[in-house]
Motif scaffolding. Structure first.
Motif, short mmCIF file in Angstrom:
data_model
loop_
_atom_site.label_atom_id
_atom_site.label_comp_id
_atom_site.label_asym_id
_atom_site.label_seq_id
_atom_site.Cartn_x
_atom_site.Cartn_y
_atom_site.Cartn_z
N VAL A 133 3.91 6.98 2.50
CA VAL A 133 4.10 5.88 3.44
C VAL A 133 3.77 4.59 2.70
O VAL A 133 2.66 4.43 2.18
CB VAL A 133 3.19 6.03 4.68
N LEU A 134 4.74 3.70 2.64
CA LEU A 134 4.55 2.39 2.02
C LEU A 134 4.39 1.35 3.11
O LEU A 134 5.13 1.37 4.09
CB LEU A 134 5.77 2.01 1.18
N THR A 135 3.44 0.45 2.94
CA THR A 135 3.23 -0.63 3.88
C THR A 135 3.19 -1.95 3.12
O THR A 135 2.44 -2.08 2.15
CB THR A 135 1.90 -0.45 4.64
N ALA A 136 4.00 -2.90 3.57
CA ALA A 136 4.00 -4.23 2.96
C ALA A 136 4.05 -5.28 4.06
O ALA A 136 4.80 -5.14 5.03
CB ALA A 136 5.20 -4.40 2.03
N VAL A 137 3.25 -6.31 3.93
CA VAL A 137 3.30 -7.44 4.86
C VAL A 137 3.99 -8.57 4.10
O VAL A 137 3.55 -8.97 3.02
CB VAL A 137 1.89 -7.86 5.32
N VAL A 138 5.10 -9.05 4.68
CA VAL A 138 5.92 -10.04 3.99
C VAL A 138 6.30 -11.17 4.94
O VAL A 138 6.25 -11.03 6.16
CB VAL A 138 7.21 -9.40 3.41
N PHE A 195 0.84 -1.18 0.00
CA PHE A 195 0.00 0.00 0.00
C PHE A 195 0.88 1.23 0.00
O PHE A 195 1.97 1.23 0.57
CB PHE A 195 -0.89 0.05 1.25
N ALA A 196 0.39 2.30 -0.60
CA ALA A 196 1.07 3.59 -0.55
C ALA A 196 0.04 4.64 -0.14
O ALA A 196 -1.07 4.68 -0.68
CB ALA A 196 1.68 3.94 -1.90
N HIS A 197 0.40 5.45 0.84
CA HIS A 197 -0.49 6.47 1.36
C HIS A 197 0.18 7.83 1.27
O HIS A 197 1.39 7.94 1.49
CB HIS A 197 -0.83 6.22 2.83
#
Length: 124
Positions: free
Chosen positions: A71-76, A29-31
């Motif tokens: 703000v980048l969010t990644a679940v890895v 995601f990018a916010h």
């Protein structure tokens, strides 16, 4: 699983997206966001104010000014964290204030709403 949150400059978004894809992370995601660091002062601005430039002096007065960021969010998976963090840092590091921050948080679970799949199946 881990959640990786990165705050980066707006002008670095395209390079960061491509680098993450190259690292094997396609879903994130990018916010839009606004924020500021610990209150650094741009030395060029300070020099301009000392030389009598009114515009520079006026900008120095904007102590609480917020700057646009992404703000980048990644679940890895845990095995991907090192690659993701290094990729974000290598892509965004200029050596100047405002390069950003990276946070890594534990993620207890993920569930894909459409199928009900949980855990790693939900993020892959």
């Amino acid at each position: 699983m881990k959640e990786v949150i990165a705050i980066v400059r707006i002008n670095m978004m395209n390079q960061t997206k491509q680098a993450l894809t190259d690292c094997g992370v396609d879903a994130f995601f990018a916010h839009e966001a606004q924020g500021r660091g610990q209150g650094f002062v741009n030395p060029l601005l300070l020099a301009g104010a000392e030389q009598g430039y009114e515009e520079a002096a006026a900008l120095l007065g904007e102590k609480g000014k917020l700057y646009p960021k992404r703000v980048l969010t990644a679940v890895v998976d845990d095995s991907m964290v090192k690659c993701v963090v290094e990729t974000i840092i290598n892509t965004n590091q200029t050596g100047k204030p405002g390069d950003g921050k990276v946070f890594v948080l534990p993620m207890s679970d993920a569930i894909r709403v459409r199928t009900g799949e949980a855990g790693l199946k939900a993020i892959s």
